[in-house]
Design an enzyme around this catalytic site. Structure first.
Site, PDB file in Angstrom:
ATOM      1  N   CYS A 169      22.292 -76.874  83.047  1.00 29.41           N
ATOM      2  CA  CYS A 169      23.180 -78.009  83.328  1.00 29.41           C
ATOM      3  C   CYS A 169      23.422 -78.152  84.833  1.00 29.41           C
ATOM      4  O   CYS A 169      23.393 -79.259  85.379  1.00 29.41           O
ATOM      5  CB  CYS A 169      24.524 -77.826  82.641  1.00 29.41           C
ATOM      6  SG  CYS A 169      24.519 -77.867  80.844  1.00 29.41           S
ATOM      7  N   CYS A 181      15.591 -63.590 100.754  1.00 30.18           N
ATOM      8  CA  CYS A 181      15.807 -62.861 102.011  1.00 30.18           C
ATOM      9  C   CYS A 181      14.485 -62.535 102.690  1.00 30.18           C
ATOM     10  O   CYS A 181      14.447 -62.246 103.886  1.00 30.18           O
ATOM     11  CB  CYS A 181      16.626 -61.604 101.767  1.00 30.18           C
ATOM     12  SG  CYS A 181      15.956 -60.501 100.521  1.00 30.18           S
ATOM     13  N   CYS A 243      21.952 -75.302  76.271  1.00 32.40           N
ATOM     14  CA  CYS A 243      23.308 -75.118  75.737  1.00 32.40           C
ATOM     15  C   CYS A 243      23.886 -76.363  75.080  1.00 32.40           C
ATOM     16  O   CYS A 243      25.066 -76.391  74.730  1.00 32.40           O
ATOM     17  CB  CYS A 243      24.254 -74.637  76.838  1.00 32.40           C
ATOM     18  SG  CYS A 243      24.734 -75.932  78.016  1.00 32.40           S
TER      19      CYS A 243
END
Length: 339
Positions: A169, A181, A243
């Protein structure tokens, strides 16, 4: 052992009852690098019952600047991070059950482990694995805590299945950081700030103080003195495939994972990323040069080198990693270079 945790028990939001809950919980730590080692140490010092920590890499000199569990001795022995972490964590708290796994957090492995976990903590710099974590979290209703950092910048968000938006989402709303990094550098205070956010949220979840769990997406830049907290309740999307109302958990599908193949007769691994789409080779070339890579190319591909690592990258995202037949190592090089 109450003396050991006495200061934590004195904190009223935890107390004796909360300490007992912490002792009964199992946390799944995905990654044993900067975020993983810091999160793991705090949770082990806090008296977590069981910690499973997985990582596929080994300790290198560049890790010592920010990965707090490791030493020069670990570098000299080229210890896998999971093994080095287990050794150190057991010295810190012998009461905690440590399950160290040297390997990659695949969808199959995560699905199996998540069934017995109370919380998953994201400590990887691998976005594909994050999306798998997200789907596993939603499928098995296990909360997880997202965290990322690069340079002086960091971010964190707690994802509670059925309550908050998931990472899938968020991708509709927030352009999440894609650098690592290895390409953007990092300062240790940014790591520690993300760890502080993640472990504070972890303790709230482990003691069951759901009202205290932060509902906002936090991001900060310590060098530029910026701090942002965004409410995310409206980001939850009913049509989300992870979801939403009719989830299919797309990132657990083998078709949506990165494919690796050793090319016949060559010390070369081909990597084909999940999904479709073209890369902007011109933009990517500039970013990689700025990060110290030697880059050559043409309209069809880029040749990227740094030290002994060499990768040829095509517009469709497909890559050839030269000088190895090790699929795991090749995938690690690919993800380190591309973020």
């Amino acid at each position: 052992m109450n003396d050991r945790y006495s200061r934590q028990i004195l904190f009223p939001e935890i107390g004796q009852a909360g300490q007992e809950k912490i002792r009964q919980k199992h946390v799944l730590m995905i990654g044993a690098g900067a975020l993983g080692s810091g999160n793991a140490e705090i949770l082990v010092r806090s008296g977590i019952g069981k910690l499973t920590i997985i990582d596929r890499d080994y300790v290198e000199p560049s890790n010592l600047q920010r990965q707090q569990l490791y030493t020069e001795e670990d570098v000299a022995e080229k210890l896998p991070k999971a093994a080095a972490a287990e050794k150190r964590l057991k010295m810190i708290n012998s009461d905690v059950k440590i399950n160290a796994v040297i390997g990659e957090a695949t969808a199959e492995w995560l699905e199996e482990e998540a069934r017995e976990a109370d919380l998953i903590i994201d400590a990887t710099d691998n976005f594909e694995i994050r999306m798998i974590i997200n789907d596993v979290s939603q499928k098995y209703k296990v909360p997880w805590i997202y965290g990322a950092c690069v340079g002086s910048f960091g971010m964190s968000f707690s994802i509670l299945p059925g309550k908050t938006p998931c990472l899938n989402c968020l991708l509709r709303t927030i352009p999440l950081q894609g650098m690592t990094c290895d390409t953007g550098g990092i300062i240790s205070p940014a790591v520690q700030m993300v760890i502080a956010h993640q472990t504070a949220e972890a303790l709230k979840i482990l003691v069951g103080d759901w009202e205290a769990v932060r509902a906002s997406f936090v991001s900060f830049d310590l060098w530029r003195n910026q701090y942002t907290s965004m409410k995310m309740s409206k980001a939850k999307f009913a049509g989300c495939l992870s979801c939403g109302d009719h989830p299919t958990y797309p990132y657990l599908d083998q078709e949506n994972t990165t494919k690796t193949t050793v090319l016949c007769g060559r010390d070369t691994v081909q990597i084909r990323p999940a999904g479709n789409g073209e890369l902007s080779l011109e933009n990517l070339s500039g970013q990689l040069r700025a990060s110290g890579y030697e880059v050559k190319g043409n309209p069809y591909l880029l040749s990227v080198e740094l030290g002994e690592e060499r990768m040829v990258l095509f517009k469709d995202g497909r890559a050839l990693i030269h000088g190895t037949k090790d699929l795991t190592h090749a995938k690690s090089v690919y993800q380190k270079i591309l973020g």
